[in-house]
Write a protein that holds these residues in place. Sequence first.
Motif, PDB file in Angstrom:
ATOM      1  N   LEU A  81     -16.444  31.033  -8.135  1.00  0.00           N
ATOM      2  CA  LEU A  81     -16.324  30.187  -6.733  1.00  0.00           C
ATOM      3  C   LEU A  81     -16.121  31.458  -5.893  1.00  0.00           C
ATOM      4  O   LEU A  81     -16.428  31.458  -4.599  1.00  0.00           O
ATOM      5  CB  LEU A  81     -15.266  29.251  -6.655  1.00  0.00           C
ATOM      6  CG  LEU A  81     -15.767  27.887  -7.618  1.00  0.00           C
ATOM      7  CD1 LEU A  81     -14.711  27.048  -7.462  1.00  0.00           C
ATOM      8  CD2 LEU A  81     -16.758  27.398  -7.037  1.00  0.00           C
ATOM      9  N   VAL A 132     -15.666  22.850  -7.124  1.00  0.00           N
ATOM     10  CA  VAL A 132     -16.397  21.858  -8.317  1.00  0.00           C
ATOM     11  C   VAL A 132     -15.969  20.693  -8.307  1.00  0.00           C
ATOM     12  O   VAL A 132     -14.658  20.688  -8.838  1.00  0.00           O
ATOM     13  CB  VAL A 132     -16.565  22.802  -9.452  1.00  0.00           C
ATOM     14  CG1 VAL A 132     -17.318  22.060 -10.481  1.00  0.00           C
ATOM     15  CG2 VAL A 132     -17.450  24.142  -9.070  1.00  0.00           C
ATOM     16  N   LEU A 155     -21.542  21.232  -6.623  1.00  0.00           N
ATOM     17  CA  LEU A 155     -20.733  22.369  -6.065  1.00  0.00           C
ATOM     18  C   LEU A 155     -20.763  22.344  -4.681  1.00  0.00           C
ATOM     19  O   LEU A 155     -21.777  21.916  -3.955  1.00  0.00           O
ATOM     20  CB  LEU A 155     -21.974  23.803  -6.664  1.00  0.00           C
ATOM     21  CG  LEU A 155     -21.537  25.092  -5.815  1.00  0.00           C
ATOM     22  CD1 LEU A 155     -20.089  25.443  -6.382  1.00  0.00           C
ATOM     23  CD2 LEU A 155     -22.697  26.176  -6.377  1.00  0.00           C
ATOM     24  N   ALA A 164     -25.304  26.821  -9.518  1.00  0.00           N
ATOM     25  CA  ALA A 164     -25.138  25.435  -9.730  1.00  0.00           C
ATOM     26  C   ALA A 164     -25.593  25.074 -10.990  1.00  0.00           C
ATOM     27  O   ALA A 164     -25.165  24.329 -11.865  1.00  0.00           O
ATOM     28  CB  ALA A 164     -25.535  24.415  -8.604  1.00  0.00           C
TER      29      ALA A 164
END
Length: 783
Positions: free
Chosen positions: A418, A432, A517, A539
């Motif tokens: 991330l 997420v 995501l 993703a």
Amino acid sequence: MSIFLANIGVTHFKKIILAWVVLILTSSAALSADLPNKNILILHSFHKGHTWDDSISKGIDETLASQKNLEMDTNIYYEYMDVERVQGSVHILSLYEFFRKKYAQIRFDVIIATDDSAFRFLMDYQKKLFPKTPVVFCGVNYFEEFEMFGYEQFTGVVERIDIIQTVETALGLHPKTRELLVVVDRTDTSIAIIKTFIRNFKHFRDPTMFHFIGAQTSEELRQRLAALQPGTVVLFVNFTVDKTGKKISMGDGFKKIIQDCPVPVYSFWDSYLGNGVLGGKMSSGSAHGRMAAKIALRILNGELASTIPIFKESLNRHMFDYKLMQRFNIPKEKLPSGTQLVNIPFSFYATYKKLVLSVVASIAGLSLVILALVVNTFKRKRVEKTLNYYTNQLNLLHRIDRAILAGKFSHEITWEVLQHVRDLNACRWASVVLFDFKKQTATLAEVNSDSGVRALTSSSFPISEFNPGILNQGRRVTVNCKNLSASSFVALTFPDDRINHFTCIPLISNGKLIGSLNLSEATRSYPHMVEIDIFEEVAASLAVAIQSVNLQKSEKRYHRDLERLSAKVFEMQEATCRKISFELHDEIGQALTAANINLAAIKKLILPDPQQRLPGLVNDTQAIINRLTEQAHDLSLNLWPPMLRDFGLESTIQWYLRRIGEKVNIQLIFDGSDFPERPAQEIETTLYRLVQEALNNVLKHAQATRVDISITQKQNGMIFFMVEDNGQGFDLETTLSDETMNDRLGILGMRERIAILGGKLDIWSSLDKGTCVSAEIPWQERK
């Protein structure tokens, strides 16, 4: 030249070169052998480590070293009279006897005497000890010309102290001086210098400024100097012996005396510099040593000492301590010209001036090249920035794929992913969430934000906030935050972030939507389409990784359930064995014993039969019952020996090995150290079963003649078990392959028992080299 080489041949040419080398080396050796060998004696008045003597030695050594191997070979001998620490005529006579015996077989070509004591000693004993040997003296204060009458072999350097110039320099640097304090002692040196002061009073404008200090202890002198007021200058002439006769060294002793003196201290010898003396026009020991060595070399080269005049000119020069100049605020500009400074702070520029200038010139020359490269560098940076951008994207995907393949995908890796996504998109946060369609909830799995918020991880929100219907079609969704309630995902997770919208990208694995995501709005208006494509690839990889983690968790859960079931099976098996063992021992065993007793009683009641048939039948029946009793007893013990409960593991194994040893011709050796206390019952039972199973395998398959069994406890608390035989062994890979493991239930049982206790089983075997079964089990206390 090439024609010449071709004519004489390469081999012949090498022979010529070799002959020239041999000729040169032979000539050099012959020349070295012809050099005259000269012996030099250096006689010091004091001792090694004495500042003045060491300074003179340094000057002598430097001068002789510069001439070494040029015209002669020199052998240098050093001797120290040590008159500062040992005085008296007895000591002088001892030195005479010592030198007479030591140098009886050595002839010196020249002797260098340093300071007055060595000079006077040679005047008295040179003709007896070293007849006809020239003497070069230096550092001599008490010198009179008439003393040289009858000493034609003596020449050297006279030491002169510059009282007038030192005093004038001090008064010039300290114009407010009202008193000149002269420090002396009662030695001959001090008395001679006092006389010199008195002779030079006529050169000073106010002789009453001079005050002489003498006949004090070192502590009294230290206190006297420490109490001095501004307006006083100290002339430290000589203080080697205090009034009690205590010797004062030039180093630490002198430094302690003047360490607390608040006014400037001047002296006439450079050996005091660095010990608290500011400066003066000083006599240098190294300068005297160099001059004496030059005169000695003239003598060694053939000049007569009588033809070399005594050097009476001053070798003194102004010398000052730079650090003390800073203390007393004396600028360098006020010093006499030619002054030598010591203790100057290191200056890189002054030390390496040429190097610095050359470096500066090189830098100036390279500046044009650097300037020419700047434009090209900016262009390359733009290209590199773009390249790094795509490299980071590929690295991100590669890291996720490696984590999936290695089975090590975790929250930390998700958080880093991330972070990379945020770097690519320049967004405030990324998260997420995982969907549970049965509960219609979305759970926050991981979040990465500017504020570092992670506290709400695992929080649940309505699944409808993320539009799962659209996401399930594989399409991304842009969620308008203005339409969300105060209890929404964004409002609760990021209460301080004022954003207008965020983007949801579906996480789909095996055609099934498992989450999304989520990216907040970027600092740019909208991300590029190429970036959106990259996020969709991220993703997709995240979805595979998360699904893989879920499968691993399920597998671990099933494995734990299997372990619990296996433990329960073994527990029930042991309980059944104990129950059957008790019934064989208590019920069947007692019944057979009672029947045997009854038969014995019947046998006694039967009248003797002429044919003796009935008693024989009774005897056969008794034998059968006895065999059944023994078999029931053995079966009971094999199922579960009661002594394991009553006497412990070691005694039970020893009993078991004795029973086996009575039946087979195999050497059974047991090594078991007493545990500080008995382990848990499960451990004792498991180890006993391991011994049973291992020995059973040895008896069936190994054809061994020796079996070693050991059970020990390591320092780390682990229990180590090992059974090793010298049998025929087996192919470990073939025997333990998946195809044959179904036939190896004993090994599987051992491995499963040990795994339940948190241990590990290892098996080693090789054809004709035997087999070794070992295990490590964590210690557990007995409940």
